[in-house]
Scaffold this active site. Structure first.
Site, PDB file in Angstrom:
ATOM      1  N   GLY A   1       0.839  -1.200   0.000  1.00 39.95           N
ATOM      2  CA  GLY A   1       0.000   0.000   0.000  1.00 39.95           C
ATOM      3  C   GLY A   1       0.866   1.239   0.000  1.00 39.95           C
ATOM      4  CG  ASP A   2      -0.474   4.505   2.358  1.00 40.38           C
ATOM      5  OD1 ASP A   2      -0.542   3.431   2.992  1.00 40.38           O
ATOM      6  OD2 ASP A   2      -1.149   5.514   2.643  1.00 40.38           O
ATOM      7  CD  GLU A   3       1.344  -0.022   6.266  1.00 39.80           C
ATOM      8  OE1 GLU A   3       0.520   0.238   7.139  1.00 39.80           O
ATOM      9  OE2 GLU A   3       1.809  -1.175   6.096  1.00 39.80           O
TER      10      GLU A   3
END
Length: 521
Positions: free
Chosen positions: A433-435
């Protein structure tokens, strides 16, 4: 017995050679005939694949235009019914691929056309059949060749319906010049005497490598039209529109129903095939002439070539990268090339198994492996390791506003910034994801916190996403070895926990994880 009646050694050898060579030559002749037909069949299959690939390129070109229209249709300006601003945005989307953009209502009345000033009077755009298709479904519609009522030039249009609250409110269309497709044909660099054409779903010639201006807009030659009516791809023997005798190869797209047809002049085709057969025949004669003299040499070379494959094969079995030397034997070289390809595929598979496809960063598995390895080294040397857990703030809003493609672009840009902001010895990974996660080697907690703050500022700078400005920030948790944990799991958990505290504290900040003994207390 008379001496003259006793055969000589030379005559016996000639007789023996004839016993072997005559049947062999007959076999060779049969093989040459067979090879001729096989070569023709292989050539046909190859060029059907070429036509299919070219059809895919046409579909890809159309899909690119469709993607541009669908992206434009998400503009807030059209949702707000600010058509003047939407007109200006449409003009900004024009390129060498798209000549004009038209917005029309469901009845086909043009609202604006970028070929004319906003508000100018315009004729109807879509045909009733096209309007019905757009009303019945939400898919794009690719038109056939037509003459634009505004441009007064041959055009193709790709139209997507614009829906709002389950209502069909507009049609958004892009006009493409047939000469754009002619450029696509030219890029394939096919032989000059091949006649290649792109046809719309009605078998009308839209683009052509030879005399395009003369034949554009005409129906395909009858033999090609009949073939397309029977099968979506195949071949036939016939004539082109100008009467050239050809082997016709064609492929029709199942998505758009557009077709690519390739005409190979039979004169040059037959000459090439017979030339190939002639060389094979000459080679066979030379081979028979030399085979007796060089049989032993060939056997030695064969053995040497085969044994030369053993070491690379064993190395491949061990997972090592191999480089094949020339083995002086076609079959052995082909096997060697196969081993080399297998080695490359293994290397690629290993890379893909350990890296994120979108960003090229290490994935979670590789990151954990590298952290474990570095922790073992730090334990022996008494050095420090820091793990940063980074979560982008506001990424979902960018994704929802500009689409997934824009979100992917932002993630890629963020990963590039992260990678450029750390040392070569440090590791940047995308966890999903956005991690993201970063491992900093040989840094104390205060230095790690300062570096994390620098990364925060870098990631939070503005992004250029397809000409639009997007902003996100980041919440970063920092965990250090040995202060915050002794294992990879402990450090990643501590950094993750600190990151969530940063989010709860208002986002866009760095929080250093507590020491392990303080957490336990």
């Amino acid at each position: 017995m008379a001496t003259g009646s006793v055969p000589s050694v030379r005559s016996r050898i000639n007789q023996l050679a004839a016993v072997f060579i005559v049947p062999a030559l007959l076999i060779v002749i049969g093989l040459l005939v067979f090879d001729y037909h096989q070569a023709r069949a292989k050539l046909i299959d190859h060029h059907i694949t070429t036509a299919r690939a070219m059809t895919s390129l046409v579909d890809k070109d159309f899909a690119s235009v469709e993607a541009t229209l669908r992206a434009l249709a998400t503009s807030p300006a059209i949702a707000d019914n600010d058509l003047q601003r939407f007109y200006e945005q449409a003009q900004e989307m024009l390129s060498g691929q798209i000549e004009n953009i038209v917005l029309s209502d469901p009845q086909g009345n043009q609202v604006f056309n970028t070929l004319r000033p906003f508000g100018a009077a315009l004729p109807p755009f879509n045909t009733p059949a096209t309007r019905q298709l757009l009303s019945d479904r939400k898919e794009a519609v690719v038109s056939g060749l037509f003459t634009g009522k505004v441009s007064m030039r041959p055009m193709i249009s790709i139209t997507v319906p614009v829906w709002r609250d389950n209502r069909h409110v507009y049609n958004l269309s892009a006009g493409i010049s047939p000469w754009r497709l002619n450029t696509l044909l030219s890029q394939q660099q096919l032989p000059d005497d091949w006649i290649t054409a792109i046809l719309d779903e009605n078998n009308v010639i839209v683009s052509r490598t030879h005399e395009m201006s003369r034949f554009m807009g005409r129906s395909a030659a009858p033999n090609l039209g009949n073939a397309l009516a029977t099968n979506n791809e195949g071949y036939f023997y016939g004539s082109t529109s100008e009467g050239v005798s050809v082997l016709g190869i064609y492929s029709r797209s199942p998505a758009t129903k557009w077709s690519v047809a390739i005409g190979l002049p039979t004169s040059s085709l037959n000459a090439a095939l017979w030339r190939q057969v002639g060389w094979l025949a000459l080679g066979a004669i030379v081979l028979f002439a030399l085979s007796l003299a060089f049989a032993r040499t060939i056997a030695k070379r064969l053995a040497r070539s085969v044994t030369g494959l053993i070491e690379p094969a064993l190395a491949l079995g061990e997972g090592e990268k191999i480089v094949m030397p020339a083995l002086d034997l076609r079959e052995a070289d082909e096997v060697g090339k196969a081993l080399t390809r297998a080695s490359r595929m293994l290397e690629i598979a290993r890379y893909q198994a350990n890296h994120d496809v979108l960003t090229g960063l290490a994935n979670r598995g590789l990151f954990q492996e590298l952290v474990n390895s570095q922790l073992a080294l730090a334990g022996r040397n008494g050095t420090h390791v820091a793990v940063l857990f980074i979560d982008l703030d506001g990424f979902k809003e960018v994704n929802d506003t500009y689409g997934h493609a824009a979100g992917d672009d932002l993630l890629y840009q963020a990963s590039t910034r992260l990678r450029a902001s750390v040392r070569e010895s440090d590791v940047v990974a995308r966890l999903g994801g956005d991690e993201f996660a970063v491992m900093l080697i040989s840094v104390l907690p205060d230095k790690a916190e300062a570096l994390a703050q620098n990364l925060l500022e870098t990631v939070s700078a503005e992004y250029d996403i397809a000409g639009k400005v997007a902003t996100v920030s980041a919440s970063i948790g920092v965990a250090c070895y040995p202060e915050s944990g002794a294992t990879m799991q402990e450090l990643l958990f501590a950094a993750d926990t600190a990151m969530y505290k940063a989010k709860q504290a208002g986002k866009r900040q760095v929080i250093l994880a507590q020491a392990a003994h303080a957490t336990a207390d």
